[in-house]
Design an enzyme around this catalytic site. Sequence first.
Site, PDB file in Angstrom:
ATOM      1  N   CYS A 100       0.836  -1.203   0.000  1.00 34.15           N
ATOM      2  CA  CYS A 100       0.000   0.000   0.000  1.00 34.15           C
ATOM      3  C   CYS A 100       0.868   1.250   0.000  1.00 34.15           C
ATOM      4  O   CYS A 100       1.704   1.433   0.898  1.00 34.15           O
ATOM      5  CB  CYS A 100      -0.926   0.007   1.210  1.00 34.15           C
ATOM      6  SG  CYS A 100      -1.983   1.481   1.275  1.00 34.15           S
ATOM      7  N   GLY A 215      -3.478  -3.821 -13.333  1.00 32.08           N
ATOM      8  CA  GLY A 215      -3.816  -3.526 -14.723  1.00 32.08           C
ATOM      9  C   GLY A 215      -4.577  -4.623 -15.447  1.00 32.08           C
ATOM     10  O   GLY A 215      -4.678  -4.601 -16.674  1.00 32.08           O
ATOM     11  N   ARG A 237     -10.154  -3.297  -9.018  1.00 29.64           N
ATOM     12  CA  ARG A 237     -11.332  -2.471  -9.263  1.00 29.64           C
ATOM     13  C   ARG A 237     -12.283  -3.013 -10.318  1.00 29.64           C
ATOM     14  O   ARG A 237     -13.488  -2.772 -10.257  1.00 29.64           O
ATOM     15  CB  ARG A 237     -10.887  -1.040  -9.591  1.00 29.64           C
ATOM     16  CG  ARG A 237     -10.648  -0.267  -8.305  1.00 29.64           C
ATOM     17  CD  ARG A 237      -9.555   0.763  -8.375  1.00 29.64           C
ATOM     18  NE  ARG A 237      -9.419   1.367  -7.056  1.00 29.64           N
ATOM     19  CZ  ARG A 237      -8.771   0.795  -6.026  1.00 29.64           C
ATOM     20  NH1 ARG A 237      -8.197  -0.374  -6.175  1.00 29.64           N
ATOM     21  NH2 ARG A 237      -8.698   1.406  -4.855  1.00 29.64           N
TER      22      ARG A 237
END
Length: 379
Positions: A100, A215, A237
Amino acid sequence: MVAEQYLPPWFSVAPMMEWTDNHYRTMARLISKHAWLYTEMLAAETIVYQEKNLDRFLAFSPDQHPIVLQIGGNNLENLAKATQLANKYGYDEINLNCGCPSPKVAGHGCFGVRLMLDPKFVAEAMTVIAANTDVPVSVKCRIGVDDHDSYNELCDFIYKVSSQSPTRHFIIHSRKALLNGISPADNRKIPTLKYEYYYALLRDFPDLRFTINGGINSIDEVRAAQNEGAHGVMVGRAAYNNSWSMLGNVDTAIYGAAPSGVTRRQVLEKYQVYADSVIGIYGNSKPSLRDLVKPLYGLFWGEPGNGVWKRKADSAFHNCKTFKSLMEETITAISDSVLDSPVVDAYSTTCIDKFVNSKSLLPSPYTVDEEHEEQLLYA
């Protein structure tokens, strides 16, 4: 629960702060039975300090297996205690966040991706975590940090952590992290993806297991990564923003299962039972109706009426008190044909060459001579 009773983590949903919470995971498991799910990162300190309130942070339904708890921290005592406290919940793996780049985590918190600069500590942390649990442990990291971004430096990290701890699984976000104040969102876009580093790790550490991340936005790309040899693929996501299409194809396209035939109406009906049973259970209206609806925003991605449904839901938050009443007031924005159709195959037999060129860009093989090994292990 024992992780070996589940199919391997060929596909997993990345841990995402404020996204992969209990509500999202409940919805995700209604769509895919085999995808491995990760919690949001939980700081070890949070777990330790909330010892009397742990259900709010760690509880999940048995249906969510296989599930991985991701923790973060830089204090060995707290990591040990947090692991002990989490044991009774029955997670299938415990993962340490070394990736992170958020200023709150890697900056002020001095953990997350900053831990990549201290592989000796990471090895100690993984040893401590493993000593306090009976389930496998893993590390999620980037391919580098700032100017520490050479392939050899990444390999030094992997070598030191794996040789000095029980860690045998690494999730590799194929970008480096920039700790110069850019946002986490920019850290997912600005640094260049270097999938060649990931595939070189498969070559140079054949006894370890590596999951590729970063990606990857479609089932076709997941399959392409696997076709080039990836042990596992982690999606972030895209599995949230387009949950129906992405998760709905995982079991068939990645795990070879027969189509479930589940529809979005059925998902909503089952999710409603969950949502109305937990709304407000922690006091102060938490979780709120808005919290419980948030994971559904990717359920109708790209479908007619999606925008209208979101606007109606946003308005309905002001007067609806239950999930059931909100859906009754808003779901008419979505057609019956959308609600009652099973997932449509979102993958093809078309060759995706996203990872093919990586093989021609592989860095030189990593080697450890006796002198280098001594420097690594005793530095």
